[in-house]
Design a protein around this motif. Structure first.
Motif, mmCIF file in Angstrom:
data_model
loop_
_atom_site.group_PDB
_atom_site.id
_atom_site.type_symbol
_atom_site.label_atom_id
_atom_site.label_comp_id
_atom_site.label_asym_id
_atom_site.label_seq_id
_atom_site.Cartn_x
_atom_site.Cartn_y
_atom_site.Cartn_z
ATOM 1 N N VAL A 171 0.416 5.500 -4.699
ATOM 2 C CA VAL A 171 0.302 5.660 -6.146
ATOM 3 C C VAL A 171 -0.673 4.616 -6.682
ATOM 4 C CG1 VAL A 171 1.536 5.557 -8.343
ATOM 5 C CG2 VAL A 171 2.648 6.572 -6.337
ATOM 6 N N PRO A 172 -1.706 5.023 -7.403
ATOM 7 C CA PRO A 172 -2.694 4.067 -7.925
ATOM 8 C C PRO A 172 -2.089 3.125 -8.950
ATOM 9 C CG PRO A 172 -3.509 6.337 -8.030
ATOM 10 C CD PRO A 172 -2.037 6.412 -7.748
ATOM 11 N N GLU A 176 -4.484 5.908 -15.718
ATOM 12 C CA GLU A 176 -5.184 7.188 -15.797
ATOM 13 C C GLU A 176 -5.237 7.858 -14.427
ATOM 14 O OE1 GLU A 176 -9.510 9.066 -17.147
ATOM 15 O OE2 GLU A 176 -9.037 6.957 -17.558
ATOM 16 N N ARG A 177 -5.483 7.083 -13.384
ATOM 17 C CA ARG A 177 -5.521 7.651 -12.042
ATOM 18 C C ARG A 177 -4.134 8.114 -11.600
ATOM 19 N NH1 ARG A 177 -7.849 3.810 -7.842
ATOM 20 N NH2 ARG A 177 -7.601 5.698 -6.561
ATOM 21 N N GLN A 181 -3.321 11.804 -10.363
ATOM 22 C CA GLN A 181 -2.646 12.044 -9.091
ATOM 23 C C GLN A 181 -1.394 12.890 -9.302
ATOM 24 O OE1 GLN A 181 -0.028 9.090 -7.255
ATOM 25 N NE2 GLN A 181 -1.385 9.104 -5.452
ATOM 26 N N ALA A 182 -0.623 12.561 -10.349
ATOM 27 C CA ALA A 182 0.617 13.296 -10.611
ATOM 28 C C ALA A 182 0.336 14.770 -10.854
ATOM 29 C CB ALA A 182 1.337 12.677 -11.811
ATOM 30 N N ALA A 235 4.213 2.889 -15.114
ATOM 31 C CA ALA A 235 4.353 4.301 -15.471
ATOM 32 C C ALA A 235 4.901 5.048 -14.260
ATOM 33 C CB ALA A 235 2.989 4.879 -15.870
ATOM 34 N N GLN A 236 5.718 6.031 -14.507
ATOM 35 C CA GLN A 236 6.329 6.791 -13.424
ATOM 36 C C GLN A 236 5.619 8.121 -13.222
ATOM 37 O OE1 GLN A 236 9.041 5.618 -11.581
ATOM 38 N NE2 GLN A 236 8.538 3.746 -12.693
ATOM 39 N N ILE A 237 5.594 8.554 -11.959
ATOM 40 C CA ILE A 237 5.052 9.900 -11.674
ATOM 41 C C ILE A 237 6.080 10.922 -12.120
ATOM 42 C CG2 ILE A 237 4.680 11.479 -9.767
ATOM 43 C CD1 ILE A 237 2.735 9.751 -8.637
#
Length: 237
Positions: A171-172, A176-177, A181-182, A235-237
């Protein structure tokens, strides 16, 4: 029979100066541990010397090719021990201070043959963690490697419909990345009718181990990572 004076411990990139002849700018050096008269290791990582391959060959009385091959084989074994240590820490460190019942469920779930044999899960977990941390703290062929829960990274894992791992991706750190990714992960999981997990581990291989573990192991994995990073507000995915 001639008793060797040195044990080959691995091949090292961090030391580029030969400790024998003083030559500098070497691409790599060979880590040599002194041996006693009986051929047993006689020192600690602080006693290891780092020789260029030609000086190591002279010290050992070997051909230079044999020195290189032996050093690479020793380093490969060291890397395997490191990999195992990272997996053990990623699995068991989160339950180190968990209630005894949960710790036992996690341990016996991975080692069902030891249930009802007198083996105490708490003692075994403590032993595994101590050995794993000692492995990663060993500086014989390089600096100490990360071993704390604080050092865990988050990995997103896609499991196929038959519970095989399709993807493991770190996870970055950038928000924003992470969002990108999510979205990509959810899209891919939908395409293959898979499921998405987010786990914490010391590396990607250890993350695979956590992803394949039972629900309780993953629950404590999440709790431990969140506690270690409580002030980060990720931040969570």
């Amino acid at each position: 029979m001639r008793v060797p004076k040195w044990a080959v411990k691995g091949i090292v990139d961090d030391f580029t100066e030969c400790g024998c002849c003083g030559r500098r700018g070497l691409k790599r050096t060979v880590a040599l541990m002194p041996l006693d008269a009986d051929g047993n290791e006689d020192g600690t990582p602080e006693d290891v010397v780092y020789y260029g391959t030609s000086c190591a060959a002279t010290a050992l009385g070997w051909a230079q090719g044999k020195v290189t091959a032996t050093a690479r084989a020793a380093q490969a074994k060291r890397d395997q021990r490191d990999d195992y240590a990272r997996r053990m820490i990623s699995i068991y460190a989160p339950v180190e201070f968990a209630p005894v019942r949960d710790k036992a469920r996690v341990y016996y779930g991975r080692n069902p043959g030891q249930r009802n044999t007198g083996v105490k899960a708490s003692e075994e977990v403590a032993k595994l963690l101590a050995e794993a941390r000692a492995t990663l703290a060993d500086t014989t062929t390089g600096p100490a490697r990360p071993s704390r829960i604080r050092d865990f990274h988050r990995y997103v894992v896609i499991l196929t419909s038959n519970q095989h791992i399709h993807l493991v991706d770190r996870v970055p750190r950038d928000e924003e990345r992470r969002r990108e990714q999510a979205a990509a992960v959810r899209r891919r999981a939908g395409q293959i009718r898979g499921t998405v997990l987010v786990v914490a581990a010391l590396d990607a291989e250890a993350a695979r181990e956590v992803a394949y573990a039972d629900d309780l192991t993953r629950e404590w994995n999440t709790k431990a990572w969140q506690a270690a990073h409580a002030c980060d507000h990720p931040a969570q995915i």
